[in-house]
Each structure stands twice: as structure tokens, then as C-alpha cells.
Write a protein that holds these residues in place. Structure first.
Motif, mmCIF file in Angstrom:
data_model
loop_
_atom_site.group_PDB
_atom_site.id
_atom_site.type_symbol
_atom_site.label_atom_id
_atom_site.label_comp_id
_atom_site.label_asym_id
_atom_site.label_seq_id
_atom_site.Cartn_x
_atom_site.Cartn_y
_atom_site.Cartn_z
ATOM 1 N N ILE B 14 4.136 -22.904 -30.087
ATOM 2 C CA ILE B 14 3.075 -23.830 -29.665
ATOM 3 C C ILE B 14 3.194 -24.127 -28.164
ATOM 4 O O ILE B 14 2.212 -24.049 -27.419
ATOM 5 C CB ILE B 14 3.130 -25.138 -30.481
ATOM 6 C CG1 ILE B 14 2.757 -24.863 -31.936
ATOM 7 C CG2 ILE B 14 2.180 -26.173 -29.882
ATOM 8 C CD1 ILE B 14 2.844 -26.078 -32.848
ATOM 9 N N TYR B 15 4.416 -24.426 -27.732
ATOM 10 C CA TYR B 15 4.598 -24.723 -26.307
ATOM 11 C C TYR B 15 4.323 -23.502 -25.434
ATOM 12 O O TYR B 15 3.840 -23.618 -24.314
ATOM 13 C CB TYR B 15 6.009 -25.243 -26.044
ATOM 14 C CG TYR B 15 6.146 -26.723 -26.295
ATOM 15 C CD1 TYR B 15 5.399 -27.639 -25.549
ATOM 16 C CD2 TYR B 15 6.995 -27.222 -27.274
ATOM 17 C CE1 TYR B 15 5.509 -29.002 -25.774
ATOM 18 C CE2 TYR B 15 7.109 -28.586 -27.506
ATOM 19 C CZ TYR B 15 6.364 -29.470 -26.749
ATOM 20 O OH TYR B 15 6.463 -30.815 -26.977
ATOM 21 N N SER B 16 4.627 -22.319 -25.944
ATOM 22 C CA SER B 16 4.388 -21.112 -25.151
ATOM 23 C C SER B 16 2.904 -20.939 -24.847
ATOM 24 O O SER B 16 2.526 -20.547 -23.741
ATOM 25 C CB SER B 16 4.892 -19.873 -25.887
ATOM 26 O OG SER B 16 6.291 -19.875 -25.959
ATOM 27 N N ILE B 17 2.061 -21.223 -25.850
ATOM 28 C CA ILE B 17 0.622 -21.091 -25.628
ATOM 29 C C ILE B 17 0.214 -21.992 -24.470
ATOM 30 O O ILE B 17 -0.554 -21.613 -23.590
ATOM 31 C CB ILE B 17 -0.158 -21.436 -26.918
ATOM 32 C CG1 ILE B 17 0.163 -20.398 -28.002
ATOM 33 C CG2 ILE B 17 -1.661 -21.485 -26.643
ATOM 34 C CD1 ILE B 17 -0.472 -20.702 -29.348
ATOM 35 N N SER B 18 0.795 -23.192 -24.446
ATOM 36 C CA SER B 18 0.477 -24.143 -23.386
ATOM 37 C C SER B 18 1.092 -23.738 -22.045
ATOM 38 O O SER B 18 0.424 -23.780 -21.005
ATOM 39 C CB SER B 18 0.970 -25.533 -23.791
ATOM 40 O OG SER B 18 0.508 -26.487 -22.878
ATOM 41 N N SER B 19 2.353 -23.321 -22.071
ATOM 42 C CA SER B 19 3.018 -23.003 -20.801
ATOM 43 C C SER B 19 2.441 -21.727 -20.177
ATOM 44 O O SER B 19 2.392 -21.599 -18.955
ATOM 45 C CB SER B 19 4.531 -22.885 -20.986
ATOM 46 O OG SER B 19 4.848 -21.899 -21.947
ATOM 47 N N LEU B 20 1.965 -20.812 -21.010
ATOM 48 C CA LEU B 20 1.306 -19.620 -20.459
ATOM 49 C C LEU B 20 0.065 -20.036 -19.670
ATOM 50 O O LEU B 20 -0.235 -19.489 -18.608
ATOM 51 C CB LEU B 20 0.921 -18.646 -21.575
ATOM 52 C CG LEU B 20 2.057 -17.793 -22.147
ATOM 53 C CD1 LEU B 20 1.572 -17.007 -23.362
ATOM 54 C CD2 LEU B 20 2.610 -16.850 -21.094
ATOM 55 N N GLY B 21 -0.646 -21.023 -20.215
ATOM 56 C CA GLY B 21 -1.822 -21.543 -19.507
ATOM 57 C C GLY B 21 -1.438 -22.193 -18.192
ATOM 58 O O GLY B 21 -2.086 -21.982 -17.167
ATOM 59 N N LEU B 22 -0.354 -22.953 -18.221
ATOM 60 C CA LEU B 22 0.084 -23.610 -16.982
ATOM 61 C C LEU B 22 0.555 -22.585 -15.960
ATOM 62 O O LEU B 22 0.326 -22.736 -14.759
ATOM 63 C CB LEU B 22 1.200 -24.621 -17.280
ATOM 64 C CG LEU B 22 1.676 -25.405 -16.053
ATOM 65 C CD1 LEU B 22 0.573 -26.311 -15.530
ATOM 66 C CD2 LEU B 22 2.920 -26.224 -16.355
ATOM 67 N N ASN B 23 1.204 -21.534 -16.443
ATOM 68 C CA ASN B 23 1.684 -20.485 -15.524
ATOM 69 C C ASN B 23 0.519 -19.825 -14.792
ATOM 70 O O ASN B 23 0.631 -19.440 -13.632
ATOM 71 C CB ASN B 23 2.476 -19.431 -16.304
ATOM 72 C CG ASN B 23 3.033 -18.364 -15.394
ATOM 73 O OD1 ASN B 23 3.473 -18.656 -14.295
ATOM 74 N ND2 ASN B 23 2.993 -17.122 -15.844
ATOM 75 N N LEU B 24 -0.608 -19.739 -15.474
ATOM 76 C CA LEU B 24 -1.795 -19.179 -14.827
ATOM 77 C C LEU B 24 -2.193 -20.046 -13.629
ATOM 78 O O LEU B 24 -2.542 -19.551 -12.556
ATOM 79 C CB LEU B 24 -2.937 -19.130 -15.852
ATOM 80 C CG LEU B 24 -4.169 -18.328 -15.507
ATOM 81 C CD1 LEU B 24 -3.823 -16.869 -15.308
ATOM 82 C CD2 LEU B 24 -5.213 -18.470 -16.604
ATOM 83 N N ILE B 25 -2.112 -21.357 -13.826
ATOM 84 C CA ILE B 25 -2.505 -22.300 -12.772
ATOM 85 C C ILE B 25 -1.447 -22.355 -11.663
ATOM 86 O O ILE B 25 -1.756 -22.179 -10.487
ATOM 87 C CB ILE B 25 -2.686 -23.728 -13.362
ATOM 88 C CG1 ILE B 25 -3.761 -23.725 -14.455
ATOM 89 C CG2 ILE B 25 -3.037 -24.715 -12.260
ATOM 90 C CD1 ILE B 25 -3.886 -25.044 -15.197
ATOM 91 N N VAL B 26 -0.192 -22.583 -12.068
ATOM 92 C CA VAL B 26 0.871 -22.804 -11.078
ATOM 93 C C VAL B 26 1.439 -21.485 -10.568
ATOM 94 O O VAL B 26 1.595 -21.289 -9.364
ATOM 95 C CB VAL B 26 2.021 -23.646 -11.686
ATOM 96 C CG1 VAL B 26 3.093 -23.909 -10.638
ATOM 97 C CG2 VAL B 26 1.481 -24.957 -12.220
ATOM 98 N N GLY B 27 1.735 -20.584 -11.493
ATOM 99 C CA GLY B 27 2.430 -19.364 -11.121
ATOM 100 C C GLY B 27 1.541 -18.336 -10.448
ATOM 101 O O GLY B 27 1.865 -17.831 -9.388
ATOM 102 N N TYR B 28 0.425 -18.035 -11.062
ATOM 103 C CA TYR B 28 -0.422 -16.970 -10.532
ATOM 104 C C TYR B 28 -1.322 -17.447 -9.395
ATOM 105 O O TYR B 28 -1.583 -16.700 -8.459
ATOM 106 C CB TYR B 28 -1.274 -16.355 -11.647
ATOM 107 C CG TYR B 28 -0.479 -15.452 -12.570
ATOM 108 C CD1 TYR B 28 0.069 -14.259 -12.097
ATOM 109 C CD2 TYR B 28 -0.264 -15.784 -13.896
ATOM 110 C CE1 TYR B 28 0.805 -13.425 -12.930
ATOM 111 C CE2 TYR B 28 0.459 -14.961 -14.745
ATOM 112 C CZ TYR B 28 0.997 -13.776 -14.251
ATOM 113 O OH TYR B 28 1.717 -12.967 -15.068
ATOM 114 N N THR B 29 -1.824 -18.682 -9.498
ATOM 115 C CA THR B 29 -2.794 -19.118 -8.498
ATOM 116 C C THR B 29 -2.167 -20.042 -7.461
ATOM 117 O O THR B 29 -2.751 -20.274 -6.403
ATOM 118 C CB THR B 29 -3.987 -19.805 -9.179
ATOM 119 O OG1 THR B 29 -4.303 -19.082 -10.361
ATOM 120 C CG2 THR B 29 -5.205 -19.812 -8.288
#
Ligand SMILES: Nc1ncnc2c1ncn2[C@@H]1O[C@H](COP(=O)(O)OP(=O)(O)OP(=O)(O)O)[C@@H](O)[C@H]1O
Ligand SMILES: [Mg+2]
Lengths: 260, 306
Positions: B14-29
């Protein structure tokens, strides 16, 4: 009518008047020089034309249309590209990727419709075509600057002169009608500068109008058709290289008043 | 014991689904967002309300929750477009607090501090998922994690990923290249929020209850830790980071010493991890993967011509 002109363009920063009611003109297919001492307002004028900064007063017209309010990305999309005085490459991206980004928004296959809905319907096929267009055009511009051998290098690892060339390649990949170069020869050795002059002429011959800021007078006097001179934000002269070289105000601006 | 391990794996997913989304915001962008827990809270409460008061089917509620969170992502994305770095972080932090307080005080809908209980389990082909039977849940969640992972992977490997990389490197240069930065940034915020909303929805449906204080600032920090620990801009690393953080935070319970080590220890732990990583290994345990878009494209085009 000029391809681009500004009308009483003024930019103030607090109390500093960086550009003071300047009427600047660029004729189609010309190479226009913009010169002046440090802090004269040259870069500020570029920024205000290319949508990275906005004038306090006055307007910018391109192909007859008022583009004063357009943001940078729209300015690029209507055909004005630029480079930066302090090189702004995507340093951690490869040489090839830098140029691909320049091509990014133009990635439309010429045979396909410009209609978004039709494009959407064509879906993945279209996307692949776009990618192919981006690929082929990027290769073309890398080749133009003999940068192909460096295509997988990180931009930050290129020698300084090569970085300047890559920045021009990236700008050209946007397929501009008008190209602004902010001190393209800065940091280049005489031989590189010599090559750059030839390249700029070649770019003009491709049908791209060029405006350049440059402190290297030999370069400016050699390749420019017309030159505009700024001093303390004001336009003090405009004319052919010959006229500018003999202009009293210009000589004064560069050398200081001779009688004190 | 096995049951407890399954529980941890479920939390990890469950947390991975959320953290993957955050990684898109923080990590990739490269936008520092401190409100991922708020998006999860929005998703969790949407599901809770829609399924209890609204008697909605779970699958519809799941989609709606994702959509509502995504909408909130747009809402927070647009005004923060002009903000960068610290200022953006503070704005998202404020947004997170607002969400928490709305949940806490909108009694008529959220039941305030009491939370919402009795959320029915999802049913699929006549089978109803309950927290009693964990294995079916695990497979269901795994499917959605895989889908999220693939979605982000496809996005990053396409021209979109290329544009995001350019934006992260130099916004001014990117806009001078004709890239509509606002469009991409809001799009990323929306996608990240959608992932958070989905995760929150699953959280609610699995726990069959939601409480307002769950989705607080600490949870946002925890999710940020997951992204930073694994490595910014690397989805696989984000999942690894999530595994480590969830295990670390459940460790006292896992070892049966939760009465000795209080839950507040987690907060100290997360703080320590963030500081330690920033000083000694800012790229994370695994680090960023730099894709070579030029090579990828070349392969694809050769493939096309064959
Ligand atoms: N963002 C800004 N804020 C405040 N003042 C500025 C800003 N940008 C430029 N200026 C001021 O405006 C004036 C013109 O600067 P500009 O950079 O346009 O000069 P320039 O002709 O490009 O000089 P150079 O040859 O050194 O590059 C300078 O006095 C500078 O300090
Ligand atoms: Mg300058």
C-alpha cells in the motif's frame, strides 16, 4: 517591415532603468549585432523579447503580431529561439538528449495532421512517428555542428567551446525563424571564434535570421549586416558596421569622453 | 507470526503505491512535496464516506477516491507553480495541515475525531476480501502495485520522462525550448496525488476503518523517507526504500518489544534517516538511474524499420 521590432521597450528594476524606451529592429534574413558596454541592458532586452522577463512598458512585435505578453515556451513555439550568456545546457543529460529536448514540442511528423483530435486518434503510430522525427532532426543538427561523436557524452563534460555550439544546436532544433545568441564567442579561442563566424553565416543561409550580442568586435564587424548599440539602457546608434565604427557617440561610450 | 509478516507485506505494498507517486513528484520532477499523506487521507476518507454513507461499490469508490485526490492534486498544483524549493515545500505542508483539519472538523461527513468504522470489504467475482484472509488481499494489492509501477515506467521512458528530466535540470532552459512547464508540473502533481488516493483507498478498505490523525505530517515525512532512502528518481529504489522503512517502523512489534520502544521512536528514526542520507548519501542507497533516451530511441526506431 522588420521581422521583429520593439516599440519603446522599457524595463526597470526598482530604480535601475535597464532598458530605456528602446526601438530595436531586426530585418528578415539579416545578421544583426547588439553591442554596448557591460551592463548596457543587452541581455535584459533579449530576455524581454524572449518571454523570460516582461517589460515595464512598451511592446514587442514579431511577424506583425504583438507578442509582448507571451510566455517563453510560446515564444519558442512561434519561432524564436535563444542561447544564454552563461550557458544553460541540461548538464546531466547527454549531448543528444539536449538536442532532443529542443525538438520536443515540434515532434510532429510533417505528413500528419496538426489537428489534435486526429493525432490522438492515430495514437501510438503517431507517437512513434513523432519520436522518429525528433530522432532524425536531432541527428541532423548534431551533424551540422560535428557533435555526433559526442552524442552520448554528458553535456557538462564537453569542452567550453563545444558547449556553446551544443547550445546553438539545441536552439536550432526548435526550428526557429529568428535566433538570439547571447555572447556566443565568449570563452572561445581565436580559432573557435573563426569557425563560429562561418557557422553563423551558414545558419543565416539556411534562412534563419540571427541576432547576436558580442563583445568580440572583430566578429561583430565582420559578420553583421546592421548593428545596434546600447549604452545605459538607451539606444545610442544603429547602422552598418562601417557607420558604427565611425560613430562619435559609440566611440565615446566605449572609450569615455576624450576631453576629460 | 506468518499472519503478521503478511500484514507487513500488505502495508509495504500500500505504501509503495503512494511512495511511487511521490517519487514522480520529488524524484523525477524535483518538486519537494510534503503532503503525500494528505492525498492518502483524501483517498481513504473518500472511500470510507462513499462506501458507508454512499453505499457505493468498492471498485467505483476506489476510482472516485483516486479521482478526488487527483483533483486536489490539481488544486494544490496550480497555485504552487510559481513556487520552488523551500517555498513549495512549505505550501504543500500547509495543504497537508488543511486537509487534516478539514477531516477532523467536518463532523457531518467525516464523523470528526471518531473516524469511520464498518467499511465493507471489496468483492470480486462473488468473493469478499476481509482483513482476516490476508493472502487474497496481498495478490489484489500486488496487481495494483504492478500496474502503478508499469504506468510510471512507461511514462518515464517516454518523451514525458525526457521533458521531466529537462525541467528538473533547468526550468528556464526547458521553457526556452518550448516546453510548457506548467502543464507537466500540474500533470505530475495530479498523477502523484492519484497514486496517493489509490493507496489511501486501499488503506481504508483493508483496515475497514479510518481515523483522522493517521494521515498527518509524520506520515508524509515517512513516505518522503521511503523515496529518499532508496534513491530519488528510481522507482525500484523507492520500493526498496518502502520495504526498509515499513519493516523498520514495525520492527518493535515484530520483535515483540513494542512495549519497551514507544511508537514515537519512529519519528526520531525518520528524522535521523533523512539527516544521515542528506549528509552521507544524498543519492540514496541505490541512487538515480540515468536513462539514455538517445539509445532507447535508436533501438526503437531500428525496431520500427524492420
Ligand atoms: N534581475 C535583475 N534585477 C535587478 N537588476 C538587474 C536584473 N537584471 C539586470 N539588471 C541590471 O540591469 C542592467 C543591465 O543588465 P544586463 O545584464 O542586461 O546588461 P548586459 O548589457 O547584458 O551586460 P553584459 O555585457 O555584462 O552581459 C545592469 O545594471 C544590471 O545590474
Ligand atoms: Mg549580458
Amino acid at each position: 517591415m522588420p521581422l521583429l521590432y520593439t516599440k519603446n521597450l522599457r524595463r526597470e528594476f526598482g530604480g535601475v532603468i535597464a532598458v530605456s524606451d528602446v526601438n530595436f529592429e531586426v530585418m528578415k534574413n539579416s545578421i544583426t549585432g547588439l553591442i554596448g558596454p557591460n551592463g548596457a541592458g543587452k541581455t535584459t532586452l533579449f530576455n524581454n523579447i524572449t518571454g523570460l522577463d516582461f517589460p515595464t512598458k512598451g511592446n514587442v512585435f514579431f511577424k506583425g503580431e504583438d507578442i509582448t505578453e507571451l510566455p517563453a515556451y510560446k515564444i519558442t513555439r512561434i519561432g524564436i529561439a535563444r542561447t544564454f550568456q552563461n550557458i544553460r545546457l541540461f548538464r546531466e543529460m547527454t549531448v543528444f538528449e539536449n538536442v532532443m529536448i529542443g525538438r520536443h514540442f515540434r515532434g510532429n511528423h510533417p505528413k500528419l495532421s496538426r489537428n489534435r483530435l486526429v493525432n490522438f486518434a492515430l495514437g501510438m503510430v503517431n507517437l512513434k512517428m513523432e519520436e522518429k522525427d525528433i530522432y532524425e532532426n536531432s541527428i541532423k543538427w548534431l551533424d551540422f555542428f560535428n557533435l555526433l561523436p559526442f552524442r552520448d557524452e554528458y553535456a557538462k563534460n564537453l569542452p567550453y567551446g563545444r558547449q556553446r555550439e551544443l547550445e546553438i544546436a539545441r536552439a536550432l532544433a526548435t526550428e526557429p525563424d529568428l535566433l538570439f545568441l547571447d555572447e556566443p564567442a565568449a570563452g572561445m579561442n581565436p580559432q573557435e571564434t573563426e569557425e563560429l563566424m562561418a557557422t553563423i553565416r551558414k545558419i543565416r543561409d539556411l534562412g534563419v535570421t540571427v541576432v547576436l550580442i558580442e563583445h568580440d568586435m572583430k566578429l561583430v564587424m565582420n559578420i553583421c549586416d546592421t548593428i545596434t548599440v546600447l549604452n545605459y539602457g538607451q539606444k545610442i546608434a544603429e547602422g552598418t558596421p562601417g557607420q558604427i565604427q565611425n560613430n562619435k557617440d559609440v566611440i565615446e561610450a566605449y572609450l569615455g569622453k576624450s576631453d576629460d | 507470526m506468518l499472519d503478521f509478516i503478511l500484514l507487513i507485506v500488505i502495508y509495504i505494498i500500500i505504501y509503495s503505491i503512494s511512495s511511487l507517486g511521490l517519487n514522480l513528484i520529488v524524484g523525477y520532477t524535483g518538486m519537494l512535496s510534503l503532503c503525500q499523506a494528505a492525498f492518502m487521507g483524501i483517498g481513504a476518507y473518500s472511500t470510507a464516506v462513499l462506501m458507508t454513507a454512499g453505499h457505493m461499490d468498492f471498485w467505483l469508490a476506489l476510482l472516485s477516491s483516486g479521482a478526488i485526490a487527483a483533483l486536489c492534486g490539481i488544486l494544490i498544483g496550480i497555485p504552487t507553480l510559481r513556487l520552488r524549493g523551500d517555498y513549495l515545500a512549505i505550501a504543500t505542508l500547509g495543504f497537508g495541515e488543511i486537509v487534516k483539519n478539514v477531516i477532523l472538523n467536518w463532523d457531518s461527513v467525516t464523523k470528526g475525531p471518531m473516524g469511520i468504522n464498518g467499511i465493507p470489504g471489496p468483492s470480486l467475482f462473488g468473493y469478499t476480501f476481509t482483513s482476516m484472509e490476508k493472502l487474497p488481499w496481498l495478490f489484489l494489492l500486488l496487481f495494483f502495485l504492478a500496474a502503478t509501477y508499469m504506468l510510471i515506467r512507461v511514462m518515464i521512458r517516454s518523451r514525458v520522462g525526457r521533458a521531466l528530466e529537462a525541467i528538473r535540470e533547468d526550468e528556464i532552459a526547458a521553457s526556452a525550448m518550448g516546453i510548457n512547464i506548467a502543464k507537466y508540473k500540474v500533470g505530475v502533481f495530479t498523477t502523484g496525488a492519484f497514486c496517493g488516493g489509490l493507496a489511501g483507498s486501499f488503506f481504508a478498505a483493508y483496515s475497514q476503518s479510518v481515523a483522522p490523525l493517521t494521515f498527518d505530517f509524520m506520515m508524509s515525512i515517512m513516505i518522503l523517507c521511503m523515496v529518499v532512502l532508496g534513491g530519488l528518481g528510481n522507482s525500484f529504489a523507492t520500493v526498496i526504500g518502502t520495504v526498509l522503512i515499513v519493516i523498520a517502523s514495525e520492527l518493535p512489534r515484530l520483535l515483540g518489544i513494542s512495549h519497551i520502544i514507544p511508537a514515537q521512536m519512529n519519528q526520531i528514526l525518520f528524522g535521523f534517516i533523512l539527516v544521515f542520507m542528506m549528509i552521507y548519501r544524498p543519492q540514496g542507497i541505490i541512487g538515480r538511474i540515468k536513462l539514455n533516451y538517445g539509445k532507447m530511441m535508436k533501438d526503437e526506431i531500428l525496431h520500427m524499420e524492420r
